[in-house]
Design an enzyme around this catalytic site. Structure first.
Site, PDB file in Angstrom:
ATOM      1  N   LYS A 150     -59.165 -80.523  19.531  1.00 18.50           N
ATOM      2  CA  LYS A 150     -57.965 -80.604  18.716  1.00 18.50           C
ATOM      3  C   LYS A 150     -58.279 -80.306  17.210  1.00 18.50           C
ATOM      4  O   LYS A 150     -57.614 -80.082  16.478  1.00 18.50           O
ATOM      5  CB  LYS A 150     -57.198 -81.950  18.944  1.00 18.50           C
TER       6      LYS A 150
HETATM    7  N1  PMP Z   1     -57.148 -83.560  26.690  1.00 19.75           N
HETATM    8  C1  PMP Z   1     -56.940 -84.380  25.546  1.00 19.75           C
HETATM    9  C2  PMP Z   1     -57.672 -85.461  25.577  1.00 19.75           C
HETATM   10  C3  PMP Z   1     -56.079 -83.779  24.675  1.00 19.75           C
HETATM   11  O1  PMP Z   1     -55.908 -84.747  23.587  1.00 19.75           O
HETATM   12  C4  PMP Z   1     -55.471 -82.607  24.654  1.00 19.75           C
HETATM   13  C5  PMP Z   1     -54.522 -82.283  23.610  1.00 19.75           C
HETATM   14  N2  PMP Z   1     -53.092 -82.802  23.878  1.00 19.75           N
HETATM   15  C6  PMP Z   1     -55.637 -81.785  25.653  1.00 19.75           C
HETATM   16  C7  PMP Z   1     -56.554 -82.256  26.672  1.00 19.75           C
HETATM   17  C8  PMP Z   1     -55.042 -80.633  25.994  1.00 19.75           C
HETATM   18  O2  PMP Z   1     -55.023 -79.486  25.243  1.00 19.75           O
HETATM   19  P1  PMP Z   1     -53.724 -78.724  24.605  1.00 19.75           P
HETATM   20  O3  PMP Z   1     -52.736 -79.659  23.775  1.00 19.75           O
HETATM   21  O4  PMP Z   1     -54.264 -77.758  23.767  1.00 19.75           O
HETATM   22  O5  PMP Z   1     -53.208 -78.078  25.798  1.00 19.75           O
END
Ligand code: PMP
Length: 470
Positions: free
Chosen positions: A60
């Site tokens: 992120k």
């Molecule tokens: N895993 C974790 C621990 C996350 O914080 C996130 C972000 N929400 C994701 C996976 C998924 O990524 P995205 O938001 O880009 O779909």
């Protein structure tokens, strides 16, 4: 350097000193999951994109910085301004890093489902953190979405809104996708990632499919999340799955969506950490569990890449804590555990429950027909064998309610139900059940994080009698 400015400081020229931490975001390594592949008999190349090497320790960092730089360009963020975001933690860290470098204040709104470490971590970066209850719908004023909205207005702040911000998927389209293409020499055949805001999967898929439309993109989703057909709750894995479709959701880019249970996510995270020496979190476990399914079907020449979004360090008091795991029935902590009591009872393992909309009359009939005095009140959402528990009913309480007001016979049971039953894990000690049944007439037993059965004092007496009789 995807995000940093080319340094004007000539003393850095000809060195590999990054101008600021922002320059260290992205360019994460790709590593083969060699031991995991051996253990699972996988013939293709299964590799992991290690997003843990980003400065904030997660994928992120990429969208966080992209969103802030875009807001500066668009005049939405002024010097000394405030950033407000509802986040499960990782986006918060990325935003806090960018804010520290560029002089902004941060306020983060989280739910009580998130691990305590994540809250402390954001506070360590100097951010303000507000914790909201997870068990409320998104439109409730107490929900973390609504609280973030209110604070943004009150403080005239910039809200990156990662769920709607096009710069979130764009960050991955500009960086994660090209990195994977380059790192695999254009030979990547499958990309597997968990989906939360869908920024990672959509942005990366856009780039990869432009290079080669035959690349298969697979979304890993927690069972019960809307992406794989659930209602959005309940599940325990953090950061992935949703109860609504975010702006970046684009089903046309996903060749497959694989639902993965909490149990498989957590046990896989523990396995990869131990067997591979790579400490990963629950959503990483979820993505690897899905990638294993994909890799088992793949051709030997295929290259399957799974993205690991963050480290297991943020989950030490949950996924990597045996007691916490046992509380939800993910692990057994003893031989003579609650499972043995259920075995002695010897009935069908399927959970007996009433729906919140069933009437009091129907509830009494179900209790009578099955000879039980307590029932959980749950909503079950096919296709998954999981139930969202909203309360419980007890013979004694029902009798009193109906005695006071006979007209309630035809009202939905949710109007008169009692609070949820206390829960125990199927692998916890019998002694714990004895202690808890001192205060409550019944307990709800969890297995793999899901309600399995109701346990009563009579069940324990029957078990002790069987043990005594040898
Ligand atoms: N895993 C974790 C621990 C996350 O914080 C996130 C972000 N929400 C994701 C996976 C998924 O990524 P995205 O938001 O880009 O779909």
């Amino acid at each position: 350097m995807p995000w940093g400015d080319d340094s004007a400081d000539t003393r850095l020229h000809g060195t590999s000193i990054a101008d600021s931490v922002l320059d260290l975001v992205g360019n994460t390594p790709l590593v083969r999951l060699k031991r995991t592949s051996e253990i699972h008999g996988i013939e293709c190349v299964l590799a992991m994109k290690m997003e843990t090497t980003n400065p904030g320790g997660s994928s992120k960092d990429r969208p966080a910085i992209e969103m802030i730089l875009a807001a500066e360009r668009d005049g939405l963020l002024k010097p000394g301004g405030t950033i407000v975001e509802p986040t499960s933690g990782n986006t918060g860290v990325g935003l806090a890093i960018a804010a520290a470098q560029r002089g902004y204040k941060c306020v983060f709104v989280m739910t009580d489902k998130n691990g305590p470490e994540k809250i402390t971590l954001l506070r360590a970066y100097g951010a303000e953190v507000i914790v909201c209850p997870v068990a409320v719908p998104p439109e409730d004023p107490q929900s973390y979405y609504k609280v973030a909205e209110r604070i943004t207005n009150e403080r005239n702040a910039f809200r990156p809104n990662q769920y709607a911000n096009p710069n979130n998927p764009l960050a991955h389209e500009k960086t994660t996708g090209p990195e994977l293409w380059r790192q695999t020499g254009g030979r990547i055949t499958h990309f597997v990632a968990g989906a939360g805001t869908c920024g990672t999967i959509t942005g990366t898929a856009r780039y990869l499919k432009q290079q080669n439309p035959n690349i298969k993109v697979v979304a890993a989703d927690p069972e019960m999340s809307v992406f794989s057909g659930g209602s959005g709750r309940p599940y325990l894995v953090e950061g992935v799955g949703e109860d609504f479709f975010p702006a970046a959701w684009d089903a046309s880019l996903y060749d497959e969506i694989i639902p993965i249970s909490d149990e498989a996510s957590f046990l896989t995270a523990r396995q990869v950490s131990r067997e591979e020496g790579i400490l990963i979190g629950g959503s990483g476990g979820l993505a690897v569990a899905a990638a294993l399914q994909v890799a088992k079907r793949a051709d030997p020449d295929d290259i399957v890449v799974v993205l690991n979004p963050d480290s297991g360090r943020g989950y030490l008091s949950r996924i990597f804590d045996d007691s916490w795991m046992a509380t939800f029935g993910f692990l057994r902590e003893c031989d003579q555990c609650i499972a043995a009591v259920l075995d002695t009872r010897g009935d069908t393992p399927s959970l007996l429950y009433v729906n919140p909309s069933d009437t009091v009359r129907q509830t009494i009939e179900i209790m009578r027909a099955n000879g039980v005095s307590q029932l959980p009140v749950c909503k079950n959402t096919p296709p998954f064998a999981n139930a969202e528990v909203s309360g419980s009913v007890d013979e004694l309480d029902l009798m009193e309610s109906v005695y006071q007001d006979p007209s309630i016979m035809d009202t939905p049971v949710e109007k008169v139900m009692s609070p949820k039953l206390p829960t125990v894990g199927v692998g916890q000690k019998v002694a714990l059940a004895v202690e808890m049944l001192d205060k409550s007439p019944a307990l709800l037993v969890l297995s793999g994080g899901r309600p399995l059965s109701v346990l009563t004092r009579t069940d324990l007496l029957t078990y002790f009698e069987a043990v005594a009789n040898g």
